[in-house]
Design a protein around this motif. Structure first.
Motif, PDB file in Angstrom:
ATOM      1  N   GLY A  86      -0.697  13.187   1.996  1.00 22.81           N
ATOM      2  CA  GLY A  86       0.486  12.371   1.706  1.00 22.81           C
ATOM      3  C   GLY A  86       1.623  13.168   1.078  1.00 22.81           C
ATOM      4  N   GLY A  89      -2.010   8.284  -4.022  1.00 28.04           N
ATOM      5  CA  GLY A  89      -1.426   6.947  -3.890  1.00 28.04           C
ATOM      6  C   GLY A  89       0.086   6.959  -3.956  1.00 28.04           C
ATOM      7  N   TRP A  90       0.681   7.985  -3.414  1.00 26.40           N
ATOM      8  CA  TRP A  90       2.110   8.275  -3.544  1.00 26.40           C
ATOM      9  C   TRP A  90       2.943   7.633  -2.434  1.00 26.40           C
ATOM     10  N   LEU A 121       4.506   5.130   0.554  1.00 25.56           N
ATOM     11  CA  LEU A 121       4.837   3.741   0.856  1.00 25.56           C
ATOM     12  C   LEU A 121       4.354   3.455   2.286  1.00 25.56           C
ATOM     13  N   PRO A 122       4.132   2.164   2.621  1.00 29.64           N
ATOM     14  CA  PRO A 122       3.565   1.869   3.938  1.00 29.64           C
ATOM     15  C   PRO A 122       4.338   2.477   5.117  1.00 29.64           C
ATOM     16  N   HIS A 123       5.653   2.309   5.132  1.00 27.09           N
ATOM     17  CA  HIS A 123       6.393   2.833   6.298  1.00 27.09           C
ATOM     18  C   HIS A 123       6.306   4.358   6.354  1.00 27.09           C
ATOM     19  N   GLU A 124       6.205   4.958   5.179  1.00 25.42           N
ATOM     20  CA  GLU A 124       6.122   6.414   5.089  1.00 25.42           C
ATOM     21  C   GLU A 124       4.763   6.904   5.598  1.00 25.42           C
ATOM     22  N   ASN A 144      -4.886   3.788  -4.494  1.00 28.87           N
ATOM     23  CA  ASN A 144      -4.165   2.562  -4.824  1.00 28.87           C
ATOM     24  C   ASN A 144      -3.253   2.679  -6.050  1.00 28.87           C
ATOM     25  N   LEU A 187      -0.173   2.858  -6.630  1.00 23.95           N
ATOM     26  CA  LEU A 187       0.988   1.963  -6.712  1.00 23.95           C
ATOM     27  C   LEU A 187       0.667   0.574  -6.155  1.00 23.95           C
ATOM     28  N   GLY A 188      -0.638   0.286  -5.980  1.00 23.15           N
ATOM     29  CA  GLY A 188      -1.032  -1.034  -5.481  1.00 23.15           C
ATOM     30  C   GLY A 188      -0.788  -1.204  -3.992  1.00 23.15           C
ATOM     31  N   LEU A 189      -0.680  -0.094  -3.263  1.00 25.11           N
ATOM     32  CA  LEU A 189      -0.286  -0.175  -1.857  1.00 25.11           C
ATOM     33  C   LEU A 189      -1.376   0.279  -0.886  1.00 25.11           C
ATOM     34  N   THR A 226      -4.051  -1.056   0.547  1.00 23.53           N
ATOM     35  CA  THR A 226      -4.354  -1.904   1.703  1.00 23.53           C
ATOM     36  C   THR A 226      -3.212  -1.860   2.716  1.00 23.53           C
ATOM     37  N   ALA A 227      -1.992  -2.016   2.217  1.00 24.25           N
ATOM     38  CA  ALA A 227      -0.832  -2.004   3.114  1.00 24.25           C
ATOM     39  C   ALA A 227      -0.692  -0.654   3.811  1.00 24.25           C
ATOM     40  N   LEU A 247      -3.283  -0.384   6.626  1.00 26.02           N
ATOM     41  CA  LEU A 247      -2.907  -1.192   7.791  1.00 26.02           C
ATOM     42  C   LEU A 247      -1.737  -0.544   8.532  1.00 26.02           C
ATOM     43  N   LEU A 301      -1.625   0.500  12.423  1.00 26.68           N
ATOM     44  CA  LEU A 301      -0.559   0.100  13.337  1.00 26.68           C
ATOM     45  C   LEU A 301       0.066   1.316  14.010  1.00 26.68           C
TER      46      LEU A 301
END
Lengths: 619, 619
Positions: free
Chosen positions: A195, A224-225, A227-230, A256, A258-260, A262-263, A266, A270
């Motif tokens: 990441g 956990g650095w 973001l989903p789109h990244e 996890n 930043l709490g992201l 799961t997102a 996914l 995708l």
């Protein structure tokens, strides 16, 4: 528009039929699991679920499990239908090796009627010695896999590995080639801290390991650095720009922080990843990993409409029992508002008047509790256990909760069950699980707590008196005074057991349905003084292991003393297995047994006779 | 590439300077907070943080807080720099009205040196009576807001509201117009269950309420059904297709049923939403809401690089103390692996050898614990408290932990602090917080626990004897036998207090750093038998309230008895305030006080004299 999903449609009805129907419609997918081939999946929409509860989850502070506990969890993961079980990091310690070996032999050869058997994976650094050990641990599984890794971010290469980029490529390639030479043809490679790595360097490393024979490329967001789109963008870039990318499976591994997680997982799927690494309850170091249950349910509920038809092979109905078991064994509890498996996740009705939303359950519920194996209603659970229930009724209820017992093990639990049923009307599933965690699959008993008596209160001077049976079979009496009744009991235990340990965590399982239920307490301890329990951590180097123990009893102080005794036994057992020389897999069990005994004797020889310990009383 | 963020760059150094530097660089943004105008923000990158801990969080089972506790939390939220505080649902109960009113008056007029004062918001259904009550509660704040809502999904309109789409539009418009007529010019409207509503219908409803005068449009994913790309897409569509969209602020409100609330909120912001609704620790019904701390830290760390420069006005250094306070007051604990605020979130070093990763902290850490107000090192904390520490030292440490005490309140805590310091060397921040939650801001004392003595153990027949002072000032003695020491103590309390209550949850705060620390226990109870504590829930209709209480003591049984007494007092207080007729804001405080007294007397009149209760002994 409103209820596009069959599960959701049935969520409004409360009849047994519809609950079952809901579960069935969620599990139908699993029957069409594609045949396992390491580097490809025949169904373009099938996502492999790679569970690392026993490796990444277990290496978090205090979550150390015994080999027996790990075997239990692995069996449960196989019921759940997990595609790959990462069973441990065999080089970490002899105990870890044994656990992976036992899981590979048993669970890795438990072929289900539909032909499915979980892949058993062992983690390894790129050192040949590590790789050999990992392969030795997993090779008897029907589908063995070795997962090796090396950091690729500038900061990790420079400060942690002290390697040049070229050295990293060379090492990774050599590791994969070595595994091929050992006969391993299911090889996963992870560029650690991907990441935060330079994508251009990743194309190079990954292209080289594909060339060398890797079959799965796992992309960890180690800190956990992302973001989903990244993170989705990274997976897309890697698939597009890595030479040979079409010949392997890409995988996600998201922390996890930043709490992201799961997102991010996914988003990876995708973008074309077809394996997701995750843990039960999202446990793991720091803020943990992606939660299996969140990922699986998001795909089950929204895969068709919002993820181009993605699906998994998981049977959601086993989620809740697995979650409970992992809580018990790892000592890592989930918060009441944890998604899917938290105590409140389906509790919107709690305290609501009958005329409230009962008639409109689907207005606020996107899945039924039954679909994940949670039955709130005694009638739904099928069997209500009480004073008159027999051994078989208990056995089958235990089985439905994920515990497959017979013979002496079942006898033990049944005895305790009867005792509890004398005190408490209607034994709930929670009670049964508490009984289980207290009685079965404890560490080998070195010290046994017999009787305990405590006086405490606002007057001060809480005093505990107890009897314990030592490893030599002799019963001794101990006494302790502490700041509170639990402290007093622990001092009394210390006065007999005499293994130096620091208590680093003490917790009590939250009790619902009245205070007369069993209290389950957990402690986490680590060796103190000159003792140490060091093992290799996959990324962090040498770590000091800590050990959790749990105990259940109607009396919270007795439960606490049992938990402490359990943790001490676990620690003594682990330390003695470490002292045994690394043995080949086939001999490990007997080695452990004998070394535990020797430690036990060593311990007992240090025990004072059956007198009051000065230290305990003075404390 | 590797460390693109100034915070991250400094995360590797452990000196005090760098920790402070990290905090400073994270908080600099806050000083440029744009002037508050309801329907627009001068800075296109500024995200408003709307905290609904006191409304959506508090309405979850067992999380009921007293008015005094809510005021404390609101003060803390103001320190944190939250743009909007949703302080409650005034129509819900007189107690809720009073809390919102008190917060609007005090916290809503506490203007910070930079001109900031939080907007105080009250929730309301579209009924005029509700709207009037909400406006009466918030109108004395410098920036008052009313938030009204109506469901727009087909399933909610048909089954819950039993309204046609046109009726929904008419109702929503009438509500907004009514608020304008009352003089409210900061109006938020939420189409409930927007995540499952027909977008075309949303354009229509939202266009109509903008026309009527709404200034913020909040888009709730009420059931946590959406995936990030889907929710972001919805916000984008709404902004594009709703007439007048450029004249208002769009907002997100994401539930966490699939573990995606944080990601969905960020996706909404990336799609143009400029307000995010969230709660401290992510508390809320079922799986809770988006976590403030996750959203704020994701934007603070990644806003510049991955979110086109988005920023918030939050001071992250107050995150941890706020999180602790909300845990204490709501009784909703977070799991050890909760992102940002969990006990393990920064615990990767736990048990790791010195030669491990200490030198490479930034290899695994993307923010420092200090940046969120968590000091693990006593030296970093500035003051280490012990036996010799004075009242002022305690006061200033308390202040830094978020508790602003003086006079008698401080005296009370100081007395307990001294008693603890006699037993325990080195008082940690955790200890201080535990002392606080036990001593200060308890519900008004109706019954007071004096002395308690318990005998328990494996022999059975655990027995508790205690003395309590009743509301009439008379000290009585009670006794109880139970299944365990806690049950015995509760039966002894019941033998005197005689308020029928069901215990629905019992938990013990996990204790670290040795068992001699204070144990903090929490119980959640609800009225049983003929008693009830019904209030209006925003969406679910009438709900039965439940009440949590906590108690701390070195003796876990004493702590448990205190917690139970606290919860009973809270329940008695709430029920008596409900019995008082809804009063106008300015009179509420005195009304409550007198009605509590009357209930107390009623209770005590039902108490048995100072004899042993037959019921308690027989149980």
């Amino acid at each position: 528009m409103l209820l596009r999903n069959p599960v959701n449609t049935s969520a409004g009805c409360r009849s047994k039929y519809s609950a079952k129907h809901a579960s069935r419609s969620l599990t139908t997918q699993a029957s069409q699991r594609p045949l396992y081939i390491p580097n490809k999946i025949d169904d373009p929409n099938y996502i492999r679920i790679f569970d690392t509860t026993l490796r990444d989850g277990e290496q978090s502070p205090g979550a150390t499990m015994t080999s027996q506990e790990k075997l239990d969890v692995a069996r449960q993961l196989s019921k759940l239908g997990v595609d790959i079980i990462e069973a441990g990091f065999p080089m970490s310690s002899p105990d870890d090796f044994e656990a992976v070996y036992a899981i590979a032999k048993e669970v890795g050869n438990d072929v289900h009627p539909d032909g499915y058997a979980p892949v058993i994976c062992g983690l390894s650094r790129t050192k040949f010695q590590d790789l050999d050990r990992a392969w030795d641990a997993v090779k008897y599984a029907k589908y063995p896999r070795v997962h090796t890794f090396l950091a690729t971010s500038e900061i990790h290469m420079k400060y942690k590995l002290k390697m040049t980029p070229q050295q990293v490529i060379d090492n990774a390639v050599a590791a994969v080639k070595h595994l091929r030479e050992l006969g391993c043809n299911d090889i996963e490679f992870s560029p650690e801290d991907a990441g935060r790595s330079d994508p251009a360097f990743l194309y190079e490393v990954l292209g080289a390991v594909i060339q060398a024979g890797a079959t799965t490329l796992n992309i960890p967001d180690t800190t956990g650095w992302n973001l989903p789109h990244e993170f989705g963008g990274l997976i897309e870039k890697l698939r597009k720009n890595t030479s040979g990318a079409d010949k392997v499976i890409f995988s996600t591994h998201c922390q996890n922080d930043l709490g992201l997680a799961t997102a991010n997982s996914l988003a990876g799927a995708l973008a074309g990843a077809r394996q997701i690494e995750c843990t039960i309850n999202g446990i793991g170091e720091r803020a943990g990993n992606a939660s299996l249950e969140e990922i699986v349910m998001a795909i089950a509920l929204r895969g068709d409409q919002q993820m181009n038809g993605l699906r998994t092979g998981i049977h959601p109905v086993h989620i809740y029992p697995t979650s409970k078991m992992v809580m018990d064994y790892s000592g890592m509890m989930v918060q009441p508002h944890k998604a899917i498996v938290g105590a409140n996740a389906f509790a919107h009705e709690s305290g609501i008047h009958q005329d409230g939303m009962l008639k409109n359950r689907n207005t606020y519920e996107i899945m039924t509790p039954e679909s994940i194996g949670l039955s709130r209603n005694p009638e739904d659970a099928g069997i209500v256990l009480g004073k008159l229930s027999g051994r078989n009724a208990l056995g089958s209820r235990l089985k439905s909760l994920g515990y497959d017992l017979s013979g002496e093990e079942l006898d033990d639990v049944f005895k305790r069950f009867k005792a509890l049923a004398e005190v408490k009307k209607g034994i709930s599933d929670e009670d049964i699980v508490a009984l289980m965690s207290d009685e079965v699959h404890q560490a080998q008993t070195v010290w046994e707590l017999l009787d305990l008596q405590v006086v405490c209160g606002t007057m001060g001077m809480p005093t505990a008196t107890l009897q314990m049976k030592g490893p030599d079979g002799i019963t001794r009496m101990g006494v302790g005074v502490g700041t509170g009744p639990v402290d007093a009991a622990y001092k009394a235990v210390d006065s007999l057991v005499r293994v130096e340990a620091d208590l680093i965590d003490y917790s009590v399982n939250s009790v619902s349905e009245g205070i007369e239920a069993l209290a389950t307490t957990r402690v986490v301890i680590k060796p103190a003084g000159r003792l140490s329990a060091v093992s290799e951590h996959a990324s962090l180097g040498k770590v000091q292991r800590s050990f959790s123990g749990q105990g259940s009893h109607e009396d919270i102080v007795v439960a606490s003393a049992r938990a402490y005794t359990h943790a001490l036994n676990k620690m003594i057992g682990w330390m003695s297995s470490r002292q045994s020389s690394p043995s080949s897999g086939s001999k490990t069990t007997s080695t452990t047994a004998s070394s535990v005994t020797s430690t036990s004797v060593r311990n007992s020889s240090r025990s004072a006779p059956a007198t009051v310990s000065g230290k305990a009383v003075a404390a």
